[in-house]
Design an enzyme around this catalytic site. Structure first.
Site, PDB file in Angstrom:
ATOM      1  N   ARG A   1      43.661  51.501  42.749  1.00 16.28           N
ATOM      2  CA  ARG A   1      43.313  50.581  43.760  1.00 16.28           C
ATOM      3  C   ARG A   1      44.676  49.862  44.356  1.00 16.28           C
ATOM      4  O   ARG A   1      45.348  49.451  43.390  1.00 16.28           O
ATOM      5  CB  ARG A   1      42.236  49.662  43.434  1.00 16.28           C
ATOM      6  CG  ARG A   1      40.959  50.051  42.776  1.00 16.28           C
ATOM      7  CD  ARG A   1      40.143  48.952  42.635  1.00 16.28           C
ATOM      8  NE  ARG A   1      38.806  49.773  42.044  1.00 16.28           N
ATOM      9  CZ  ARG A   1      37.618  49.073  41.790  1.00 16.28           C
ATOM     10  NH1 ARG A   1      37.508  47.721  42.356  1.00 16.28           N
ATOM     11  NH2 ARG A   1      36.698  49.663  41.519  1.00 16.28           N
TER      12      ARG A   1
ATOM     13  N   SER B   1      16.822  43.398  32.531  1.00 17.13           N
ATOM     14  CA  SER B   1      17.895  43.511  33.827  1.00 17.13           C
ATOM     15  C   SER B   1      17.842  44.900  34.301  1.00 17.13           C
ATOM     16  O   SER B   1      17.854  45.946  33.775  1.00 17.13           O
ATOM     17  CB  SER B   1      19.235  43.274  33.133  1.00 17.13           C
ATOM     18  OG  SER B   1      20.175  43.266  34.132  1.00 17.13           O
TER      19      SER B   1
ATOM     20  N   SER C   1      24.274  45.340  46.590  1.00 18.58           N
ATOM     21  CA  SER C   1      25.515  45.267  47.587  1.00 18.58           C
ATOM     22  C   SER C   1      26.190  46.621  47.797  1.00 18.58           C
ATOM     23  O   SER C   1      26.628  46.736  49.055  1.00 18.58           O
ATOM     24  CB  SER C   1      26.662  44.377  47.180  1.00 18.58           C
ATOM     25  OG  SER C   1      27.279  44.986  45.830  1.00 18.58           O
TER      26      SER C   1
ATOM     27  N   HIS D   1      24.153  38.199  48.383  1.00 15.55           N
ATOM     28  CA  HIS D   1      24.377  39.283  49.683  1.00 15.55           C
ATOM     29  C   HIS D   1      23.220  38.773  50.807  1.00 15.55           C
ATOM     30  O   HIS D   1      23.165  39.473  51.886  1.00 15.55           O
ATOM     31  CB  HIS D   1      24.432  40.646  49.387  1.00 15.55           C
ATOM     32  CG  HIS D   1      25.755  40.909  48.735  1.00 15.55           C
ATOM     33  ND1 HIS D   1      26.946  41.035  49.228  1.00 15.55           N
ATOM     34  CD2 HIS D   1      25.954  41.075  47.217  1.00 15.55           C
ATOM     35  CE1 HIS D   1      27.901  41.369  48.328  1.00 15.55           C
ATOM     36  NE2 HIS D   1      27.300  41.461  47.083  1.00 15.55           N
TER      37      HIS D   1
ATOM     38  N   LYS E   1      30.533  34.336  50.829  1.00 21.29           N
ATOM     39  CA  LYS E   1      30.095  35.511  51.709  1.00 21.29           C
ATOM     40  C   LYS E   1      29.676  34.774  53.100  1.00 21.29           C
ATOM     41  O   LYS E   1      30.429  34.661  53.970  1.00 21.29           O
ATOM     42  CB  LYS E   1      29.141  36.329  51.218  1.00 21.29           C
ATOM     43  CG  LYS E   1      29.764  36.978  49.882  1.00 21.29           C
ATOM     44  CD  LYS E   1      28.855  38.035  49.226  1.00 21.29           C
ATOM     45  CE  LYS E   1      29.535  39.165  48.169  1.00 21.29           C
ATOM     46  NZ  LYS E   1      30.475  38.506  47.176  1.00 21.29           N
TER      47      LYS E   1
ATOM     48  N   THR F   1      36.610  24.265  33.125  1.00 21.24           N
ATOM     49  CA  THR F   1      37.251  24.761  34.228  1.00 21.24           C
ATOM     50  C   THR F   1      37.467  23.576  35.435  1.00 21.24           C
ATOM     51  O   THR F   1      36.586  22.833  35.461  1.00 21.24           O
ATOM     52  CB  THR F   1      36.740  26.138  34.963  1.00 21.24           C
ATOM     53  OG1 THR F   1      37.686  26.495  35.716  1.00 21.24           O
ATOM     54  CG2 THR F   1      35.335  25.863  35.538  1.00 21.24           C
ATOM     55  N   THR F   2      38.526  23.556  36.087  1.00 19.01           N
ATOM     56  CA  THR F   2      38.627  22.545  37.239  1.00 19.01           C
ATOM     57  C   THR F   2      37.523  22.735  38.415  1.00 19.01           C
ATOM     58  O   THR F   2      37.272  23.899  38.505  1.00 19.01           O
ATOM     59  CB  THR F   2      39.947  22.825  37.842  1.00 19.01           C
ATOM     60  OG1 THR F   2      40.711  22.582  36.688  1.00 19.01           O
ATOM     61  CG2 THR F   2      40.157  21.727  39.065  1.00 19.01           C
TER      62      THR F   2
ATOM     63  N   THR G   1      32.954  50.791  40.452  1.00 14.11           N
ATOM     64  CA  THR G   1      32.132  49.993  41.265  1.00 14.11           C
ATOM     65  C   THR G   1      30.844  50.710  41.658  1.00 14.11           C
ATOM     66  O   THR G   1      29.579  50.119  41.589  1.00 14.11           O
ATOM     67  CB  THR G   1      32.872  49.419  42.520  1.00 14.11           C
ATOM     68  OG1 THR G   1      34.187  48.878  42.205  1.00 14.11           O
ATOM     69  CG2 THR G   1      31.918  48.548  43.335  1.00 14.11           C
TER      70      THR G   1
END
EC number: 2.3.1.37
Length: 414
Positions: free
Chosen positions: A22, A133, A185, A213, A244, A273-274, A359
């Protein structure tokens, strides 16, 4: 070269040999000229951007973010627990809860984190939980379920019959949750949402839907496919993104007060986390509000989607037929797919990123076309003409490609 450099180099070489290395494209997006961008000092048309409605450059959103920037500064200042719980993010959560007709919402730094840390945390809260799932669920869902170390069953893609068989095998009194996406997606197919809801009720399972999506794009107010089908109130957890259709960044979940509060107090991806900066939260809130009130963008978007698919039909360009806005062209060869993408960019000024393994499965490498309301008839025609010429130059037979796209479609909906 050191011992460790050799290891990394071999790993990279292997990926290159498989045609799936990539390379990032250096783009300069043009806020005043969407969907154009600049690449290598040339103007290009973007056909693969997830800024589905161009809301990142909408005047209301940009002006709101500028005002927030001048008022609050750039960063949030800390985690939500320590200094980072600003008014802007609270307003955003209120807006999201209202969007999905839920009691509460919780915002995360990304959609990936929202899925990953929420699902893993559900297993901490309910140690005996069982996950069900869909086999093509997003990597973030897989990561969350895997890190939970809870028992899991993977049902065949969109196959409610198989899902029911698996649900039947687990004690009805045991905690369980069905996790699925409203729209997938890479292929663009919708889940049989109402069927899944009915099964979950029958077997005493929670439901978790990923609407990343579809939020902003479908439903009277942009509440996604669940809103379109008028079943948001029947889904326990609705997860979505701000990155998105809403044109900003961040992810979220919406549900009842107790569930959201339990995740808030448990999820490491939220606690440690911030928080999102006020400038982002404010922009997202204004984007959501605009798309609640305006249907213009959604109508125009669907018009362009239809025009693009009709153009592909006229030019005999194979694509994976579905009912959504996602238009994949499966080529099935990683080398040719990458070449087609590069030729589009370098020779025609059209940017469509190629999608390879991991992917998508090997043998289903593809170009994924993403229309926006800003794509014109000329842009559609230019893309169609370019694809026909490139397919001919790369010896990609249209008839064979059509058969591959249909084969994949049938396998996905079987």
């Amino acid at each position: 070269m050191s011992y460790y450099d050799i290891i990394f180099s071999k790993h990279i070489d292997k990926i290159k040999s498989e045609g799936r290395y990539r390379e990032f494209k250096a783009l300069k997006r043009q806020a005043d000229n969407f969907p154009f961008a600049e690449h290598a000092n040339k103007q290009i048309v973007m056909w693969c951007i997830n800024d589905y409605l161009g809301m990142s450059k909408h005047a209301k959103v940009m002006h709101a973010s500028i005002d927030a920037l001048l008022k609050y500064g750039v960063g949030s200042g800390g985690t939500r627990n320590i200094g980072g719980n600003n008014i802007a993010i609270l307003e955003l959560e209120k807006e999201l809860a209202n969007l999905h007709k839920k009691q509460a919402a919780l915002v995360f730094t990304s959609g990936f984190v929202a899925n990953d840390t929420t699902l893993a945390s559900l297993a901490k809260i309910m140690p005996d939980i069982v996950f069900f799932s869909d086999e093509l669920n997003h990597a973030s869902i897989i990561a969350g379920i895997t890190s939970s170390r809870a028992e899991k069953y993977i049902y065949r893609h969109l196959d409610v019959k198989h899902l029911e068989e698996l649900l039947q095998s687990v004690d009805i009194n045991r905690p369980k949750i069905v996790v699925f996406e409203s729209a997938y997606s890479m292929d663009g197919f919708f889940s049989p949402i109402k069927d899944i809801i009915n099964l979950a009720k029958k077997y005493n399972a929670l439901t978790f839907i990923d609407e990343v999506h579809t939020v902003g794009l479908y439903g009277k107010q942009g509440g996604g496919i669940a809103e379109l089908l008028n079943c948001s109130d029947q889904i326990d957890i609705i997860q979505g993104t701000l990155a998105k259709a809403y044109g900003t960044i961040g992810g979220y979940i919406t549900s009842n007060h107790n569930l959201v509060d339990a995740i808030r107090l448990t999820a490491p991806g939220f606690i440690f986390t911030t928080s999102l900066p006020p400038v982002i939260s404010t922009a997202a809130t204004h984007s959501i509000r605009h798309l609640k009130e305006s249907n213009e963008e959604r109508i125009k978007h669907q018009e362009v989607v239809t025009k693009l698919k009709n153009s592909f039909e006229r030019f005999n360009i194979p694509y994976l037929k579905n009912e959504s806005h996602i238009v994949p062209i499966i080529i099935g060869d990683p080398i040719k797919t990458a070449k087609a993408s590069n030729m589009l960019l370098n020779e025609y000024g059209i940017y469509v990123q190629h999608i390879n393994f991991p992917t998508v499965p090997r043998g289903t490498e593809r170009l994924r076309i993403i229309p926006t309301p800003a794509h014109t008839d000329k842009m559609i025609n230019d893309l169609s003409v370019a694809l026909v010429q490139i397919f001919a130059e790369l010896d990609i037979e249209l008839s064979s490609a059509k058969e591959l796209n249909e084969e994949v479609r049938l396998n996905l909906i079987a």
